[in-house]
Structure formats: C-alpha cells, structure tokens
Motif scaffolding. Sequence first.
Motif, PDB file in Angstrom:
ATOM      1  N   GLU A   1       0.734  -1.291   0.088  1.00  0.00           N
ATOM      2  CA  GLU A   1       0.124   0.068   0.064  1.00  0.00           C
ATOM      3  C   GLU A   1       0.653   1.334   0.046  1.00  0.00           C
ATOM      4  OE1 GLU A   1       0.237  -2.020   3.839  1.00  0.00           O
ATOM      5  OE2 GLU A   1      -1.078  -2.362   2.424  1.00  0.00           O
TER       6      GLU A   1
ATOM      7  N   CYS B   1       5.875   8.613  -8.825  1.00  0.00           N
ATOM      8  CA  CYS B   1       5.943   7.341  -8.134  1.00  0.00           C
ATOM      9  C   CYS B   1       6.949   6.447  -8.724  1.00  0.00           C
ATOM     10  CB  CYS B   1       4.701   6.764  -8.243  1.00  0.00           C
ATOM     11  SG  CYS B   1       3.444   7.740  -7.051  1.00  0.00           S
TER      12      CYS B   1
ATOM     13  N   LYS C   1       2.049  11.918 -10.633  1.00  0.00           N
ATOM     14  CA  LYS C   1       0.390  11.764  -9.838  1.00  0.00           C
ATOM     15  C   LYS C   1       0.245  12.900  -8.897  1.00  0.00           C
ATOM     16  CE  LYS C   1       0.581   6.832 -10.500  1.00  0.00           C
ATOM     17  NZ  LYS C   1       1.038   5.615  -9.901  1.00  0.00           N
TER      18      LYS C   1
ATOM     19  N   LYS D   1      -1.716   4.974  -1.260  1.00  0.00           N
ATOM     20  CA  LYS D   1      -2.664   5.406  -2.228  1.00  0.00           C
ATOM     21  C   LYS D   1      -4.011   5.433  -1.311  1.00  0.00           C
ATOM     22  CE  LYS D   1      -4.671   3.818  -6.496  1.00  0.00           C
ATOM     23  NZ  LYS D   1      -4.470   2.846  -7.538  1.00  0.00           N
TER      24      LYS D   1
ATOM     25  N   GLU E   1      -9.317   7.032  -6.585  1.00  0.00           N
ATOM     26  CA  GLU E   1      -8.407   6.517  -7.440  1.00  0.00           C
ATOM     27  C   GLU E   1      -7.324   7.392  -8.120  1.00  0.00           C
ATOM     28  OE1 GLU E   1      -7.667   2.930  -9.539  1.00  0.00           O
ATOM     29  OE2 GLU E   1      -9.545   2.946  -8.226  1.00  0.00           O
TER      30      GLU E   1
ATOM     31  N   LYS F   1      -5.049   8.890  -6.555  1.00  0.00           N
ATOM     32  CA  LYS F   1      -4.448  10.252  -5.772  1.00  0.00           C
ATOM     33  C   LYS F   1      -3.736   9.645  -4.506  1.00  0.00           C
ATOM     34  CE  LYS F   1      -7.193  13.720  -7.374  1.00  0.00           C
ATOM     35  NZ  LYS F   1      -8.307  14.790  -7.171  1.00  0.00           N
ATOM     36  N   TYR F   2      -2.990  10.073  -3.757  1.00  0.00           N
ATOM     37  CA  TYR F   2      -2.100   9.821  -2.875  1.00  0.00           C
ATOM     38  C   TYR F   2      -2.037  10.565  -1.904  1.00  0.00           C
ATOM     39  CZ  TYR F   2      -0.189   6.277  -6.093  1.00  0.00           C
ATOM     40  OH  TYR F   2      -0.288   5.164  -6.947  1.00  0.00           O
TER      41      TYR F   2
END
Length: 122
Positions: free
Chosen positions: A24, A43, A49, A73, A78, A80-81
């Motif tokens: 994760e 990333c 991102k 994450k 969806e 996006k972090y």
Amino acid sequence: MSFISAKVQTNNQEIRLRLPNRPEEEFAIVTLLTGAEYIKIMCEDGVEKSARIPGKMRGRIYIRDNDVLIVKKREYDEGKYDVVWRYMPFQVQKLKALGNAVVPQIPFLIMQAILKVEKQNG
C-alpha cells in the motif's frame, strides 16, 4: 501503523530508516508544489501523480521540490495519494548507502533523483 525499518550502523551509531509498508505504500519524489496542501509526485512506476499533505503534517514538516517521500494510495479516490513520511537529507544519504542490498525496492528513478539532490546540495 506498522513501521518497517532498516538499521544502518555508522560511527558506532545505529540509525533506523522508515521503509514503505508494501504493497500500500511506495517511494515518491516531489516534482511540483501546486499550492496549499497539494503536490505533484513521481512514483516508482515513473508516472506523475497528485498527492495531498495531510493536516497533521502540514504545519510541522515543510516539503520542497526533489524531496523523497513515502506515499500511500487513497482507498476512496482513484489515482491520488497521501504523504506518509518525508526523508530528511541525511536519511536520503543513508538510504542511498543501503542500496539494493537491504532495500531492493528502490527503483532507478528514485536513485537518480537522490543523486540530483546530492549534486544540488554540493
């Protein structure tokens, strides 16, 4: 939250480095500060991102371009972090010293960015 760490021995001192809790969490590098709490990151897969600095980190940790981060994450959004951890410059050097022997998941792009940061710092 579990901490996976690697121990580095230098000058009779033991330094613990926080590593990503797979799958994760992953390494990322800041490419652009877009404003407020949002940043653009690159990333491990080489794709840029969007990420968000959570409120508990916002006033305490200052994030700049080319900083090495650990991001997680979002479960509900969806692509996006959220930022989980920021490495200090001396930690980045120790992370580089570990290399692929202890930390095999450091990708080539991250290592290039670490070298770029070291050149800028002299």
